[in-house]
Design a protein around this motif. Structure first.
Motif, PDB file in Angstrom:
ATOM      1  N   LEU A  63       0.713  -1.381  -0.075  1.00 57.07           N
ATOM      2  CA  LEU A  63       0.165  -0.027   0.231  1.00 57.07           C
ATOM      3  C   LEU A  63       0.893   1.198  -0.025  1.00 57.07           C
ATOM      4  O   LEU A  63       0.536   2.159  -0.624  1.00 57.07           O
ATOM      5  N   MET A  64       1.752   1.201   0.621  1.00 57.52           N
ATOM      6  CA  MET A  64       2.782   2.344   0.715  1.00 57.52           C
ATOM      7  C   MET A  64       3.612   2.552  -0.634  1.00 57.52           C
ATOM      8  O   MET A  64       4.001   3.512  -0.876  1.00 57.52           O
ATOM      9  N   TRP A  65       4.285   1.477  -0.944  1.00 56.88           N
ATOM     10  CA  TRP A  65       5.027   1.264  -2.224  1.00 56.88           C
ATOM     11  C   TRP A  65       4.222   1.951  -3.287  1.00 56.88           C
ATOM     12  O   TRP A  65       4.688   2.365  -4.344  1.00 56.88           O
ATOM     13  N   GLY A  66       3.066   1.616  -3.583  1.00 51.65           N
ATOM     14  CA  GLY A  66       2.103   2.226  -4.411  1.00 51.65           C
ATOM     15  C   GLY A  66       2.026   3.553  -4.749  1.00 51.65           C
ATOM     16  O   GLY A  66       1.896   3.961  -5.982  1.00 51.65           O
ATOM     17  N   LEU A  67       2.647   4.435  -3.763  1.00 55.44           N
ATOM     18  CA  LEU A  67       2.344   5.806  -3.893  1.00 55.44           C
ATOM     19  C   LEU A  67       3.785   6.379  -4.801  1.00 55.44           C
ATOM     20  O   LEU A  67       3.639   7.345  -5.304  1.00 55.44           O
ATOM     21  N   VAL A  68       4.764   5.489  -4.902  1.00 57.19           N
ATOM     22  CA  VAL A  68       6.128   5.940  -5.771  1.00 57.19           C
ATOM     23  C   VAL A  68       5.546   6.004  -7.306  1.00 57.19           C
ATOM     24  O   VAL A  68       6.139   6.575  -8.046  1.00 57.19           O
ATOM     25  N   PHE A  69       4.366   5.186  -7.956  1.00 58.50           N
ATOM     26  CA  PHE A  69       3.965   5.433  -9.031  1.00 58.50           C
ATOM     27  C   PHE A  69       3.417   6.614  -9.253  1.00 58.50           C
ATOM     28  O   PHE A  69       3.312   7.051 -10.542  1.00 58.50           O
ATOM     29  N   VAL A  70       2.815   7.469  -8.265  1.00 56.13           N
ATOM     30  CA  VAL A  70       2.344   8.522  -8.518  1.00 56.13           C
ATOM     31  C   VAL A  70       2.976   9.637  -8.632  1.00 56.13           C
ATOM     32  O   VAL A  70       2.589  10.863  -9.290  1.00 56.13           O
ATOM     33  N   SER A  71       4.210   9.868  -7.901  1.00 55.27           N
ATOM     34  CA  SER A  71       4.982  10.924  -7.792  1.00 55.27           C
ATOM     35  C   SER A  71       5.307  11.409  -9.355  1.00 55.27           C
ATOM     36  O   SER A  71       5.422  12.411  -9.556  1.00 55.27           O
ATOM     37  N   PRO A  72       5.809  10.356 -10.307  1.00 52.73           N
ATOM     38  CA  PRO A  72       6.541  10.861 -11.552  1.00 52.73           C
ATOM     39  C   PRO A  72       5.078  11.766 -12.427  1.00 52.73           C
ATOM     40  O   PRO A  72       5.718  12.375 -13.193  1.00 52.73           O
ATOM     41  N   LEU A  73       4.318  11.136 -11.906  1.00 50.51           N
ATOM     42  CA  LEU A  73       2.799  11.594 -12.580  1.00 50.51           C
ATOM     43  C   LEU A  73       2.543  13.243 -12.406  1.00 50.51           C
ATOM     44  O   LEU A  73       2.232  13.914 -13.009  1.00 50.51           O
ATOM     45  N   LEU A  74       2.614  13.388 -10.836  1.00 46.66           N
ATOM     46  CA  LEU A  74       2.676  14.697 -10.364  1.00 46.66           C
ATOM     47  C   LEU A  74       3.534  15.581 -10.601  1.00 46.66           C
ATOM     48  O   LEU A  74       3.445  16.945 -10.379  1.00 46.66           O
ATOM     49  N   LEU A  75       4.738  15.147 -10.753  1.00 46.19           N
ATOM     50  CA  LEU A  75       6.182  15.821 -10.971  1.00 46.19           C
ATOM     51  C   LEU A  75       6.505  15.668 -12.500  1.00 46.19           C
ATOM     52  O   LEU A  75       7.456  15.004 -12.535  1.00 46.19           O
ATOM     53  N   PRO A  76       5.807  15.764 -13.594  1.00 47.76           N
ATOM     54  CA  PRO A  76       6.171  15.430 -14.772  1.00 47.76           C
ATOM     55  C   PRO A  76       7.343  16.223 -15.374  1.00 47.76           C
ATOM     56  O   PRO A  76       8.196  15.789 -16.377  1.00 47.76           O
ATOM     57  N   ASP A  77       7.646  17.468 -15.028  1.00 45.58           N
ATOM     58  CA  ASP A  77       8.616  18.276 -15.738  1.00 45.58           C
ATOM     59  C   ASP A  77       9.979  18.189 -14.687  1.00 45.58           C
ATOM     60  O   ASP A  77      11.035  18.801 -14.876  1.00 45.58           O
ATOM     61  N   TYR A  78       9.958  17.493 -13.602  1.00 48.88           N
ATOM     62  CA  TYR A  78      10.994  17.163 -12.717  1.00 48.88           C
ATOM     63  C   TYR A  78      11.848  15.941 -13.113  1.00 48.88           C
ATOM     64  O   TYR A  78      11.329  14.683 -13.489  1.00 48.88           O
ATOM     65  N   PRO A  79      13.059  16.292 -13.577  1.00 42.32           N
ATOM     66  CA  PRO A  79      14.042  14.919 -14.212  1.00 42.32           C
ATOM     67  C   PRO A  79      13.870  13.677 -13.081  1.00 42.32           C
ATOM     68  O   PRO A  79      13.722  14.138 -11.765  1.00 42.32           O
ATOM     69  N   ALA A  80      13.739  12.431 -13.726  1.00 41.68           N
ATOM     70  CA  ALA A  80      13.756  11.334 -12.924  1.00 41.68           C
ATOM     71  C   ALA A  80      14.782  10.978 -11.921  1.00 41.68           C
ATOM     72  O   ALA A  80      14.628  10.717 -10.672  1.00 41.68           O
ATOM     73  N   ALA A  81      15.770  11.516 -12.288  1.00 38.49           N
ATOM     74  CA  ALA A  81      17.368  11.394 -11.217  1.00 38.49           C
ATOM     75  C   ALA A  81      17.034  12.393 -10.159  1.00 38.49           C
ATOM     76  O   ALA A  81      17.553  11.886  -9.119  1.00 38.49           O
ATOM     77  N   LEU A  82      16.552  13.617 -10.441  1.00 38.55           N
ATOM     78  CA  LEU A  82      15.869  14.363  -9.110  1.00 38.55           C
ATOM     79  C   LEU A  82      15.045  13.937  -8.143  1.00 38.55           C
ATOM     80  O   LEU A  82      15.269  13.916  -7.076  1.00 38.55           O
ATOM     81  N   GLN A  83      14.216  13.346  -8.591  1.00 40.25           N
ATOM     82  CA  GLN A  83      13.280  12.688  -8.045  1.00 40.25           C
ATOM     83  C   GLN A  83      13.603  11.398  -7.210  1.00 40.25           C
ATOM     84  O   GLN A  83      13.264  11.304  -6.105  1.00 40.25           O
ATOM     85  N   SER A  84      14.688  10.756  -7.714  1.00 33.83           N
ATOM     86  CA  SER A  84      15.307   9.579  -7.053  1.00 33.83           C
ATOM     87  C   SER A  84      15.895  10.246  -5.895  1.00 33.83           C
ATOM     88  O   SER A  84      15.855   9.671  -4.812  1.00 33.83           O
ATOM     89  N   VAL A  85      17.136  10.924  -6.110  1.00 35.57           N
ATOM     90  CA  VAL A  85      17.884  11.491  -5.115  1.00 35.57           C
ATOM     91  C   VAL A  85      17.262  12.312  -4.018  1.00 35.57           C
ATOM     92  O   VAL A  85      17.247  12.273  -2.934  1.00 35.57           O
ATOM     93  N   GLY A  86      15.952  13.005  -4.579  1.00 31.34           N
ATOM     94  CA  GLY A  86      15.190  13.753  -3.513  1.00 31.34           C
ATOM     95  C   GLY A  86      14.530  12.781  -2.652  1.00 31.34           C
ATOM     96  O   GLY A  86      14.420  13.217  -1.539  1.00 31.34           O
ATOM     97  N   ARG A  87      13.961  11.857  -3.227  1.00 28.42           N
ATOM     98  CA  ARG A  87      13.076  10.962  -2.289  1.00 28.42           C
ATOM     99  C   ARG A  87      14.117  10.194  -1.401  1.00 28.42           C
ATOM    100  O   ARG A  87      13.845  10.066  -0.203  1.00 28.42           O
ATOM    101  N   TYR A  88      15.218   9.709  -1.645  1.00 27.01           N
ATOM    102  CA  TYR A  88      16.126   9.230  -0.746  1.00 27.01           C
ATOM    103  C   TYR A  88      17.036  10.117   0.152  1.00 27.01           C
ATOM    104  O   TYR A  88      17.258   9.445   1.257  1.00 27.01           O
TER     105      TYR A  88
END
Length: 321
Positions: free
Chosen positions: A13-38
């Protein structure tokens, strides 16, 4: 066993949240979302580490090296591949490919860990795996049909997304197997301590990655608005929420499940992540799933319910039979 299954459900249930973030932040590079999350995960782990300081002192050099490996591959590299795949191919294709994890992990664990965990007999396991595969195929067929009606697909980006999603599957096939190895060999250690240790190991990697991205983005002709991008409050809020729930708390629940369940069975329960991701995606769209999607969800749930009824059998018993 049922306690382990409930922990696996909570993690999904909690891991399913990670599929939503890239859709809510489409103009943010994936690498930035990865390092930002961790980075958020690591910062959240600091006060938790103080609370667990006595248990963390008992971890040796080899334990910290293992935590660093798990953090690099199972956290940073996995989410970089997943977020990149979602941004290139949309949510349906990566969800389909990531959804094969229960099958891939169950097969790998049954081949790799039979002597330790017991083997789930292939004849009993096959119906569950077939139901899960059929459910994933139905759900994602419906999603792909909907995407084809809405817009023209960029084939090159679609293929890139597929390859990146396969990379994510490879990372997260390796992660639960190695993570379960450590937990099953350290049954005296608390899952919370190991989750916090992985957060601490992730922090220096995420800090280095964030600094490197800041430098690289500053050299572009159209520099990205670092450090938090064009929507700072949304970015910080999402990273903090995912860092707390999907990273630390999700890892804690998964560790607790891994200590209680055979790895082959735990691998199949990652299907809860797929179901949660679909539920969150439909809620974000504000629409209900169609008949084909509902049929797929029913097949997924039936496959999991079939799997949890199977008990592992020692290898020697199977050999004698």
């Amino acid at each position: 066993m049922w306690t382990g299954i409930l922990y696996a459900l909570a993690a999904g249930l909690m891991w399913g949240l990670v599929f939503v973030s890239p859709l809510l932040l489409p103009d943010y590079p994936a690498a930035l979302q990865s390092v930002g999350r961790y980075l958020a995960f690591g910062l959240i782990a600091l006060p938790l580490a103080w609370m667990d300081r006595h248990a963390l002192r008992q971890l040796g050099r080899a334990d910290w090296i293992e935590a660093l490996k798990l953090a690099a591959i199972g956290n940073l590299l996995y989410y970089l591949c997943l977020a990149s795949a979602i941004q290139r191919a949309g949510a349906p294709l990566p969800t389909m490919i990531i959804g094969t994890l229960p099958v891939v992990i169950a097969i790998c664990a049954n081949l790799r860990n039979a002597r330790r965990d017991g083997r789930l007999p292939w004849a009993w396991l096959a119906p569950s795996l077939l139901l899960i595969v059929a459910g994933i195929a139905c759900v994602n067929r419906a999603e792909l049909m909907a995407m084809e009606r809405q817009a023209t697909v960029d084939v090159a980006r679609y293929v890139q997304g597929a390859l990146l999603a396969c990379g994510a599957v490879a990372c997260w096939t390796w992660y639960p197997l190695r993570n379960a190895d450590w937990l099953r060999h350290h049954t005296d250690r608390r899952p919370r301590t190991w989750a916090t240790a992985q957060g601490l190991a992730t922090l220096p990697l995420a800090l280095a990655g964030y600094a490197l991205l800041w430098i690289v983005m500053g050299t572009r002709n159209q520099p990205f608005a670092m450090p938090f991008g064009p929507h700072p409050l949304r970015f910080i809020g999402l990273m903090a929420a995912i860092g707390l729930f999907a990273s630390w708390l999700g890892t804690l629940c998964w560790n607790a499940a891994s200590q209680r369940l055979p790895t082959a069975l735990a691998g199949q329960l990652i299907v809860f992540e797929t179901l949660a991701a679909l539920g969150y995606a439909f809620a974000l769209r504000g629409q209900a799933p169609g008949p084909l999607t509902l049929a797929g969800i029913a097949l997924l749930v039936t496959g999991v319910m079939w799997a949890v009824r199977i008990r592992p059998r020692p290898v020697e018993v199977l050999a004698e039979g």
